[in-house]
Design an enzyme around this catalytic site. Structure first.
Site, PDB file in Angstrom:
ATOM      1  N   HIS A 192     -17.001  -0.575   2.792  1.00  0.00           N
ATOM      2  CA  HIS A 192     -16.228   0.261   2.935  1.00  0.00           C
ATOM      3  C   HIS A 192     -16.303   1.376   3.449  1.00  0.00           C
ATOM      4  O   HIS A 192     -16.178   2.705   4.435  1.00  0.00           O
ATOM      5  CB  HIS A 192     -16.063   0.745   1.307  1.00  0.00           C
ATOM      6  N   LYS A 216      -0.569   8.156   8.064  1.00  0.00           N
ATOM      7  CA  LYS A 216      -1.781   7.669   8.756  1.00  0.00           C
ATOM      8  C   LYS A 216      -1.814   8.308  10.276  1.00  0.00           C
ATOM      9  O   LYS A 216      -2.881   8.264   9.711  1.00  0.00           O
ATOM     10  CB  LYS A 216      -0.912   5.822   8.449  1.00  0.00           C
ATOM     11  N   TRP A 226       0.577  -9.130  -4.512  1.00  0.00           N
ATOM     12  CA  TRP A 226       1.429  -8.676  -2.930  1.00  0.00           C
ATOM     13  C   TRP A 226       1.887  -8.319  -2.780  1.00  0.00           C
ATOM     14  O   TRP A 226       2.173  -8.276  -1.265  1.00  0.00           O
ATOM     15  CB  TRP A 226      -0.843  -8.520  -2.301  1.00  0.00           C
ATOM     16  N   ILE A 273     -16.983 -13.272   3.616  1.00  0.00           N
ATOM     17  CA  ILE A 273     -16.299 -13.030   3.346  1.00  0.00           C
ATOM     18  C   ILE A 273     -15.288 -13.586   4.502  1.00  0.00           C
ATOM     19  O   ILE A 273     -14.106 -14.569   3.010  1.00  0.00           O
ATOM     20  CB  ILE A 273     -16.074 -12.127   2.206  1.00  0.00           C
ATOM     21  N   SER A 314     -13.025 -12.199   6.904  1.00  0.00           N
ATOM     22  CA  SER A 314     -13.022 -11.120   8.322  1.00  0.00           C
ATOM     23  C   SER A 314     -13.899 -10.560   8.683  1.00  0.00           C
ATOM     24  O   SER A 314     -15.009 -10.463   8.078  1.00  0.00           O
ATOM     25  CB  SER A 314     -11.122  -9.805   7.866  1.00  0.00           C
TER      26      SER A 314
HETATM   27  C1  LIG Z   1      -8.150  -6.672  -0.010  1.00  0.00           C
HETATM   28  N1  LIG Z   1      -7.148  -5.758   0.714  1.00  0.00           N
HETATM   29  C2  LIG Z   1      -6.114  -5.447   0.290  1.00  0.00           C
HETATM   30  C3  LIG Z   1      -4.944  -5.388   0.115  1.00  0.00           C
HETATM   31  N2  LIG Z   1      -3.657  -6.019  -0.359  1.00  0.00           N
HETATM   32  C4  LIG Z   1      -3.145  -6.613   1.063  1.00  0.00           C
HETATM   33  N3  LIG Z   1      -2.212  -7.269   1.388  1.00  0.00           N
HETATM   34  N4  LIG Z   1      -4.239  -7.266   1.798  1.00  0.00           N
HETATM   35  C5  LIG Z   1      -5.627  -6.815   1.290  1.00  0.00           C
HETATM   36  O1  LIG Z   1      -6.453  -6.664   2.460  1.00  0.00           O
HETATM   37  N5  LIG Z   1      -5.264  -4.882  -1.624  1.00  0.00           N
HETATM   38  C6  LIG Z   1      -6.882  -4.343  -1.288  1.00  0.00           C
HETATM   39  C7  LIG Z   1      -7.552  -3.956  -0.769  1.00  0.00           C
HETATM   40  C8  LIG Z   1      -6.928  -2.967   0.514  1.00  0.00           C
HETATM   41  N6  LIG Z   1      -7.256  -3.131   1.279  1.00  0.00           N
HETATM   42  C9  LIG Z   1      -7.099  -2.497   2.755  1.00  0.00           C
HETATM   43  C10 LIG Z   1      -7.643  -2.828   4.010  1.00  0.00           C
HETATM   44  C11 LIG Z   1      -7.314  -2.788   5.341  1.00  0.00           C
HETATM   45  C12 LIG Z   1      -6.101  -2.089   5.029  1.00  0.00           C
HETATM   46  C13 LIG Z   1      -5.010  -1.951   6.308  1.00  0.00           C
HETATM   47  O2  LIG Z   1      -6.825  -2.133   7.607  1.00  0.00           O
HETATM   48  N7  LIG Z   1      -3.897  -1.831   6.641  1.00  0.00           N
HETATM   49  C14 LIG Z   1      -3.323  -1.502   8.094  1.00  0.00           C
HETATM   50  C15 LIG Z   1      -2.506  -2.412   8.395  1.00  0.00           C
HETATM   51  C16 LIG Z   1      -2.684  -4.212   8.385  1.00  0.00           C
HETATM   52  C17 LIG Z   1      -1.433  -4.877   9.560  1.00  0.00           C
HETATM   53  O3  LIG Z   1      -0.670  -5.270   8.904  1.00  0.00           O
HETATM   54  N8  LIG Z   1      -2.107  -4.533  10.799  1.00  0.00           N
HETATM   55  C18 LIG Z   1      -0.631  -5.485  12.296  1.00  0.00           C
HETATM   56  C19 LIG Z   1      -0.394  -3.845  12.519  1.00  0.00           C
HETATM   57  C20 LIG Z   1       0.855  -3.160  12.354  1.00  0.00           C
HETATM   58  C21 LIG Z   1       0.256  -2.585  12.996  1.00  0.00           C
HETATM   59  O4  LIG Z   1      -0.306  -0.637  12.466  1.00  0.00           O
HETATM   60  N9  LIG Z   1       0.441  -2.379  14.792  1.00  0.00           N
HETATM   61  C22 LIG Z   1       0.445  -1.108  15.546  1.00  0.00           C
HETATM   62  C23 LIG Z   1       0.319  -1.555  16.668  1.00  0.00           C
HETATM   63  C24 LIG Z   1      -0.887  -1.961  16.987  1.00  0.00           C
HETATM   64  C25 LIG Z   1      -1.835  -0.840  17.669  1.00  0.00           C
HETATM   65  O5  LIG Z   1      -1.536  -0.352  19.161  1.00  0.00           O
HETATM   66  O6  LIG Z   1      -2.792  -0.515  17.255  1.00  0.00           O
HETATM   67  C26 LIG Z   1       1.829  -0.051  15.448  1.00  0.00           C
HETATM   68  O7  LIG Z   1       3.170  -1.407  14.398  1.00  0.00           O
HETATM   69  O8  LIG Z   1       2.262   0.998  15.877  1.00  0.00           O
HETATM   70  C27 LIG Z   1      -1.603  -6.614  12.359  1.00  0.00           C
HETATM   71  O9  LIG Z   1      -3.071  -6.296  12.388  1.00  0.00           O
HETATM   72  O10 LIG Z   1      -0.656  -7.058  13.192  1.00  0.00           O
HETATM   73  C28 LIG Z   1      -3.558  -0.379   8.568  1.00  0.00           C
HETATM   74  O11 LIG Z   1      -2.908   0.346   9.618  1.00  0.00           O
HETATM   75  O12 LIG Z   1      -3.130   0.373   7.519  1.00  0.00           O
HETATM   76  C29 LIG Z   1      -5.179  -2.276   3.741  1.00  0.00           C
HETATM   77  C30 LIG Z   1      -5.535  -2.672   2.534  1.00  0.00           C
HETATM   78  N1  LIG Z   2     -10.578 -13.290   2.982  1.00  0.00           N
HETATM   79  C1  LIG Z   2     -10.332 -11.928   3.006  1.00  0.00           C
HETATM   80  C2  LIG Z   2     -10.929 -11.507   1.545  1.00  0.00           C
HETATM   81  C3  LIG Z   2     -10.249 -10.084   1.295  1.00  0.00           C
HETATM   82  S1  LIG Z   2     -10.757  -9.458  -0.256  1.00  0.00           S
HETATM   83  C4  LIG Z   2     -12.111 -10.830   3.870  1.00  0.00           C
HETATM   84  O1  LIG Z   2     -12.591 -11.891   4.262  1.00  0.00           O
HETATM   85  O2  LIG Z   2     -10.891  -9.875   4.897  1.00  0.00           O
HETATM   86 ZN   LIG Z   3     -12.631  -8.898  -0.625  1.00  0.00          ZN
END
Ligand SMILES: CN1c2c(nc(N)[nH]c2=O)NC[C@@H]1CNc1ccc(C(=O)N[C@@H](CCC(=O)N[C@@H](CCC(=O)N[C@@H](CCC(=O)O)C(=O)O)C(=O)O)C(=O)O)cc1
Ligand SMILES: N[C@@H](CCS)C(=O)O
Ligand SMILES: [Zn+2]
Length: 775
Positions: free
Chosen positions: A708, A18, A575, A445, A447
């Site tokens: 997206h 990633k 999920w 929606i 966020s």
């Molecule tokens: C709506 N969607 C979702 C799905 N499933 C879910 N469980 N949640 C969803 O919202 N399925 C269908 C879709 C899929 N879409 C997405 C969209 C975006 C992401 C995403 O952005 N994922 C992030 C991780 C999210 C998260 O947990 N963030 C943590 C931070 C974690 C992190 O990376 N920390 C860093 C430190 C921070 C920094 O310095 O920048 C680290 O640890 O190194 C948080 O916010 O606290 C991603 O990065 O992939 C997923 C599905």
């Molecule tokens: N309330 C959520 C829905 C994502 S499917 C958002 O706005 O991210």
């Molecule tokens: Zn959605």
């Protein structure tokens, strides 16, 4: 008996892929660094599976983005619009690959990405192949050959993995009328055969070909296509051992013809469908090898060795050992990488950890199962079995799991819990009076951009760099800014922005009893985006309000209505990693009751618009149509339980993305949400047709722009989409909103897009006023 694994997670145990991909996309690292990270991940994965003692270790299970896109790239299924990236722009192939996945907005080009959709009933998204009439294919990418050679250089003789030709076509979409994508099989198959011959020349032994569609309902044409394809493959590469894999369900009525296919081996999922073993053993010929998928690739619980050994033993009674394989039920792509990355006792207790197995541990389980099956008398193997039994016993009897009060609440559920007090029409009148919203009311929606800054606050809170108070102050400031900004934009129903949430499911998992969460249990969702599914290990209940504080805070800042924002029970279930000791329905009912309490608390605090997101409701559909009704019945009922504890004046919204509605519209209607917001813009409002045909009575917010992509649509585009919506759904029912939440977007594009969206709604209102005046 051979041991094997269908696929290993490719993100790296610390999400190295990633980070490298995102750095490459941002121009922060050169391509060589990205390739180096990828090589390191592959080497680590191969070596750890080799050290665990697996016989057949997968290759080509690595992907920079998605395995379906990889297959499209392999066979040269590259839509015309991307060709310029190589020919004119002279970019490296990988840029073309990423452009297909993410779109390309650079150097005067504006090319949209390919569509993305859910991979069967998982939370993984694949890139949808695009097909045109008479399309030709050619070997374009040699990734599968390169990775086989790369592993060989490292001393690992792998089992290359290919997505099968029929599933590849079925997963795609026709981009023009007048043909069916399966018509392309004749042109496509020679490329597969070319790849297989080249693998044979490289001395490949087993090749795994995935045909997940074999666990679904198939028509005669589809069955014939499979028969023809594997017949041709056998003729072309008779010496190669093809292992045909199916997963996520039972072969069911496809077993008869699948057993007759000229393949060397057949893999079946014995976690999802252990009951199919007898029929499979009876149906397949003696010379066909059988791979027993006994280690769950979709969940994180330790394998039940005794139960798996019974299946293995049954198979051994029927087949020679040299015709049997033991493996994972499906690819381990859907499991987190390594339990050993979890060291924080606060989130994952030692007891809970002793019940779990992530991908790395699952690989060991496969090896141990073979060892115990082959020699159950050895002291070492007896100890392994006993240790496993002890872990399972401790889980089964743990007081952390069973909460009589929760079980009683579920037992006490009656139809009345799933019913609003009055019908939608009377609710609508009351809500309209109370909320006093214009036609084409605007909302979002939930966020708003989860910027690096916001994520950093959370990471700093975890590391003790920020105190809880400082963290809360930062989130308050972000929320206040978002409220002020929404007021300025003149949006009608505001949201607090979800800045305090790491993820829409994990956040609730952290707050609910019966859930545990991990520090590093990342699973790929799409491309570089990952999620950390919480683990539901026990009866679920709500210890305290989960969203009240932030919703009340946001509402205190404005006179406009702020929409409470909750994730629905089906989505939380879908999920998360779920319990395997009780039906999913029961767990869902428990979550529904917890959400119901939250909804009531929000209402009591004066929040009269509450959204309960259910984007995963459709994804949870069973693979076989015959099982749909049962699922939809309890899933919809759980949503209704969560939503129905409120007075008529409280407006319940739901939101769904990634969904087609045609075949489930009556169940969507049965949810009886006052407002449903849906992803609609990419289908150019086509998804609304299902609602129109059904005369869907409640309010609908069809998404008017795709979230997206960073591309900001014009006001005119959104007006035109709304005109289309108005042509099929009475305007009195329409809301105006984006397709989904804006967490993955930046602020600049979000601000501009929402400004234009509000303008579009105002234009529609003005048109309406003129229409009324004229008439
Ligand atoms: C709506 N969607 C979702 C799905 N499933 C879910 N469980 N949640 C969803 O919202 N399925 C269908 C879709 C899929 N879409 C997405 C969209 C975006 C992401 C995403 O952005 N994922 C992030 C991780 C999210 C998260 O947990 N963030 C943590 C931070 C974690 C992190 O990376 N920390 C860093 C430190 C921070 C920094 O310095 O920048 C680290 O640890 O190194 C948080 O916010 O606290 C991603 O990065 O992939 C997923 C599905
Ligand atoms: N309330 C959520 C829905 C994502 S499917 C958002 O706005 O991210
Ligand atoms: Zn959605």
């Amino acid at each position: 008996m051979l041991t094997h694994n269908l696929g290993y997670p490719r993100i790296g145990s610390k999400r190295q892929l990633k980070k490298a991909c995102e750095a490459y996309w941002a121009g922060k690292i050169p391509l060589n660094d990205l390739k180096k990270t990828a090589e390191e991940i592959r080497e680590t994965n191969w070596k750890l599976q080799q050290e665990a003692g697996l016989d057949l270790i997968p290759s080509n299970d690595f992907s920079f983005y998605d395995q379906v896109l990889d297959m499209a790239f392999t066979v040269g299924a590259i839509p015309e619009r991307y060709h310029e990236i190589l020919t004119e722009q002279k970019k490296p192939e990988i840029d073309l690959y990423f452009a297909m996945a993410r779109g390309y907005q650079k150097e005067g080009l504006d090319i949209i990405a390919m569509e993305m959709t859910k991979w069967f009933d998982t939370n993984y998204h694949y890139i949808v192949p695009e097909f045109t009439k008479g399309q030709q294919f050619k070997l374009f990418s040699t990734k599968v050959l390169d990775e086989f050679k790369e592993a060989k250089r490292l001393g690992v003789h792998t089992k290359p993995v290919l997505l099968g030709p029929v599933s590849f076509l079925l997963l795609g979409k026709e981009k023009e009328d007048g043909f069916h994508r399966l018509d392309l099989l004749k042109q496509l198959l020679p490329v597969y055969i070319d790849v297989l011959k080249k693998l044979e020349a490289l001395n490949a032994d087993w090749v795994q070909i995935d045909e997940p569609f074999l666990a679904m309902d198939l028509g005669d044409d589809e069955k014939s296509a499979v028969q023809w394809a594997y017949g041709e493959i056998k003729k072309a590469v008779p010496g190669l051992k093809i292992l045909l894999t199916t997963y996520f369900g039972s072969l069911g009525d496809n077993l008869g013809f699948v057993a007759g296919l000229p393949v060397c081996g057949l893999h079946v999922d014995l976690v999802r469908a252990p009951e199919q073993l007898d029929a499979v053993l009876e149906a397949i010929p003696p010379n066909m090898s059988l791979s027993l998928g006994v280690v769950d690739g979709r969940n994180i619980w330790k394998n039940d060795y005794q139960a798996s050994l019974e299946l293995i033993s049954k198979a051994r009674d029927n087949k020679q050992d040299d015709r049997l394989l033991i493996g994972s039920s499906c690819s381990l792509l859907h499991s987190p990488c390594d339990l050993e990355e979890e060291s924080d006792e606060e989130s994952l207790s030692a007891a809970l950890k002793s019940w779990l197995a992530f991908a790395r541990q699952k690989v060991n389980e496969i090896a141990e199962l073979r060892a115990i099956a082959m020699d159950s008398f050895s002291a070492q193997h007896k100890a392994l079995l006993e240790g496993n039994k002890e872990a399972l016993r401790s889980k089964a009897t743990s007081i952390q799991i069973h909460k009589p009060i929760v079980q009683e609440a579920v037992a006490g559920l009656r139809p009345i819990h799933g019913k609003r007090k009055n019908s939608f029409s009377s609710r609508k009148a009351l809500q309209a009076k109370h909320l006093d919203l214009p036609y084409f009311a605007t909302t979002t929606i939930g966020s708003f951009p989860q910027t690096k800054e916001v994520r950093q606050w959370r990471s700093q809170l975890k590391r003790g760099i920020l105190t809880e108070n400082q963290y809360d102050d930062n989130i308050k400031a972000a929320t206040e800014k978002a409220i002020r900004w929404q007021e300025e934009m003149d949006l009608d129903v505001l949201v607090h922005g979800e800045f305090e949430r790491n993820d829409m499911v994990e956040y609730f998992g952290e707050k609910l009893e019966g859930f545990a969460f991990t520090q590093n249990g990342w699973v790929q969702s799409y491309g570089s985006r990952c999620v950390k599914p919480p683990i539901i290990y026990g009866d679920v209940s709500r210890a305290e309000p989960m969203t009240l504080f932030w919703t009340k805070f946001a509402q205190s800042l404005t006179d406009k209505p702020v929409k409470g924002m909750l994730t629905g029970p089906v989505t939380i279930l879908q999920w998360s990693f779920v319990r395997n000791d009780q039906p999913r329905k029961t767990t869902c009912q428990q979550i529904a009751l917890a959400i119901r309490e939250e909804v009531k608390d929000l209402e009591n605090a004066g929040i009269h618009v509450i959204q309960i997101d259910e984007p995963a409701l459709r994804e949870g559909l069973p693979l076989r149509h015959a099982d749909w009704d049962n699922y939809l019945h309890w899933a919809v009922e759980c949503f209704r339980i969560s939503a129905s504890g409120v007075e008529d004046i409280t407006q319940i919204h739901t939101h769904m993305c990634y969904s087609e509605f045609n075949d489930i519209i009556e169940h969507i209607a049965a949810m009886d949400a006052d407002v449903i917001t849906i992803e609609c813009s990419r289908s150019q409002m086509e998804l609304l047709d299902a609602f129109a045909a059904f005369n869907y009575p409640n309010d609908i917010g069809p998404g008017v722009y795709d979230i997206h992509s960073p591309r900001v649509p014009s006001t005119a585009e959104m007006v035109s989409l709304l005109e289309k919506a108005k042509a099929v759904v009475p305007y009195q029912q329409l809301w105006v909103n984006p397709d989904c939440g804006l967490k993955t977007r930046g602020w600049e594009e979000t601000e501009e897009a929402l400004k234009r969206m509000v303008d579009a709604a105002k234009k529609l209102r003005a048109e309406m006023a003129t229409d009324v005046a004229v008439s």
